[in-house]
Scaffold this motif. Structure first.
Motif, mmCIF file in Angstrom:
data_model
loop_
_atom_site.group_PDB
_atom_site.id
_atom_site.type_symbol
_atom_site.label_atom_id
_atom_site.label_comp_id
_atom_site.label_asym_id
_atom_site.label_seq_id
_atom_site.Cartn_x
_atom_site.Cartn_y
_atom_site.Cartn_z
ATOM 1 N N THR A 246 7.582 20.093 -4.837
ATOM 2 C CA THR A 246 7.472 21.289 -4.007
ATOM 3 C C THR A 246 8.831 21.924 -3.780
ATOM 4 O OG1 THR A 246 5.528 20.397 -2.893
ATOM 5 C CG2 THR A 246 6.718 22.163 -1.765
ATOM 6 N N LYS B 103 1.812 25.385 -4.944
ATOM 7 C CA LYS B 103 2.336 24.065 -4.594
ATOM 8 C C LYS B 103 1.258 22.990 -4.694
ATOM 9 C CE LYS B 103 5.811 26.009 -1.499
ATOM 10 N NZ LYS B 103 6.247 26.184 -0.102
ATOM 11 N N HIS C 57 1.123 36.858 -0.698
ATOM 12 C CA HIS C 57 2.220 36.169 -1.389
ATOM 13 C C HIS C 57 2.348 34.732 -0.894
ATOM 14 C CE1 HIS C 57 6.043 35.503 -3.345
ATOM 15 N NE2 HIS C 57 6.589 35.186 -2.179
ATOM 16 N N THR C 58 2.249 34.537 0.420
ATOM 17 C CA THR C 58 2.306 33.179 0.977
ATOM 18 C C THR C 58 1.120 32.352 0.517
ATOM 19 O OG1 THR C 58 3.443 34.066 2.927
ATOM 20 C CG2 THR C 58 2.512 31.866 3.109
ATOM 21 N N GLU D 247 11.476 29.646 -7.203
ATOM 22 C CA GLU D 247 11.070 30.922 -6.648
ATOM 23 C C GLU D 247 12.251 31.662 -6.039
ATOM 24 O OE1 GLU D 247 8.061 29.962 -3.911
ATOM 25 O OE2 GLU D 247 6.477 29.683 -5.417
ATOM 26 N N ASP E 172 10.105 25.624 -4.913
ATOM 27 C CA ASP E 172 10.730 26.575 -3.988
ATOM 28 C C ASP E 172 12.060 27.083 -4.507
ATOM 29 O OD1 ASP E 172 8.650 26.407 -2.218
ATOM 30 O OD2 ASP E 172 9.569 24.821 -1.002
ATOM 31 N N ARG F 118 -0.427 32.621 -2.327
ATOM 32 C CA ARG F 118 -0.175 32.222 -3.710
ATOM 33 C C ARG F 118 0.837 31.088 -3.783
ATOM 34 N NH1 ARG F 118 0.265 38.436 -5.945
ATOM 35 N NH2 ARG F 118 -2.003 38.809 -6.167
ATOM 36 N N GLN F 119 1.813 31.101 -2.881
ATOM 37 C CA GLN F 119 2.781 30.008 -2.847
ATOM 38 C C GLN F 119 2.102 28.695 -2.487
ATOM 39 O OE1 GLN F 119 5.803 31.434 -0.102
ATOM 40 N NE2 GLN F 119 7.205 31.844 -1.781
ATOM 41 N N SER F 120 1.244 28.723 -1.470
ATOM 42 C CA SER F 120 0.547 27.495 -1.065
ATOM 43 C C SER F 120 -0.338 26.984 -2.195
ATOM 44 C CB SER F 120 -0.298 27.769 0.183
ATOM 45 O OG SER F 120 0.511 28.201 1.260
#
Length: 282
Positions: free
Chosen positions: A272, A244, A236-237, A279, A276, A239-241
């Protein structure tokens, strides 16, 4: 009255005799449990030593990562990379101490003690490798540097040369799960590298990072739910990176020509923060 006193004394003597017999019968059991106690104490002490070594590995690896982030802000990047390599060499010597502690032991009994440090080391060495070669270091390349020559009565030292006479070869193998977890953490550092590059007016690096992160994400997608549980949590992290960096690349591609270079980082950070917040609402 004298008869009762005699009966009491005989009863006490009988109880003492039975206690003595019981003690003599249980002595092998007590001796066995003392052996178990010594084994457990030895394993516990070894576990604590591995935890302390892992903590040192984590600290030095983090310092190496912080040092590597200076690459985007210094004119001579080779000096920074050489300093980072020296720090990583010190980390490898610490991993040699882990290999010495695990000599003749089952690695799975102590894996939880040193896995945080190994993951951080994989993150640091893969970050350095990407900056130099713009590619992902393999697990085989990492393990090839974790071969140590241990002289009699000496500490293990990493060496690429052949074993000296009378020396013992020690090897440490990073597990596939630790490698995957370290690479997953690498994506966060690459996202920070993207921010630094944009702040310096470097527009090409974010697009390179976006493509590289997409390849890593696709590789993790092949693993899916068949990999370790920790990998699925860090996906999940990752995919966030990736989101962004791709969002920033979109902004640079659409509006990059009309935004002054010294303001590109502000645009990246604002988009960014907006991503956030979206999300968080979701």
């Amino acid at each position: 009255m004298k008869k009762r006193e005699g009966e009491g004394s005989s009863r006490k003597n009988g109880d003492a005799a039975r206690e003595q017999d019981t003690g003599s019968c249980s002595s092998p059991v007590v001796a066995a449990f003392k052996v178990f106690q010594q084994e457990l104490d030895t394993k516990h002490d070894k576990y604590e030593r591995l935890v302390k070594i892992s903590r040192d590995i984590t600290i030095e690896s983090k310092r190496t990562i912080f040092l590597l982030h200076r690459v985007a802000n210094v004119p001579n990047t080779e000096e920074v990379l050489k300093e980072a390599e020296l720090k990583l060499e010190g980390v490898r010597q610490k991993i040699g101490q882990v290999a010495e502690e695990l000599r003749g032991e089952d690695i799975h009994q102590f894996h939880r003690a040193f896995t945080p440090g190994i993951q951080e080391y994989v993150e640091a060495v893969s970050f350095l490798h990407y900056i130099r070669h713009r590619s992902l270091i393999s697990l085989e390349e990492i393990n090839a540097r974790l071969v140590y020559m241990r002289a009699e009565g000496g500490d293990p030292k990493a060496s690429a040369e052949g074993p000296a006479p009378g020396a013992q070869v020690l090897t440490f193998h990073v597990t596939p799960s630790d490698y995957l977890l370290g690479v997953a953490d690498l994506t966060g550092e690459l996202m920070r590298m993207c921010i630094s590059s944009v702040g310096n007016g470097d527009i090409d690096t974010p697009f390179q990072l976006s493509q590289f992160l997409r390849q890593i994400h696709d590789g993790f997608s092949y693993i899916g739910n068949t990999g370790p549980y920790e990998v699925s949590k860090k996906l999940h992290t990752l995919r966030q990176s990736l989101g962004k960096v791709e969002d920033a690349c979109y902004a640079l591609h659409v509006r990059g020509s009309e935004i002054p270079k010294h303001m590109l980082a502000d645009v990246f950070c604002s988009r960014t923060a907006l991503l956030d917040s979206d999300e968080g609402v979701a």
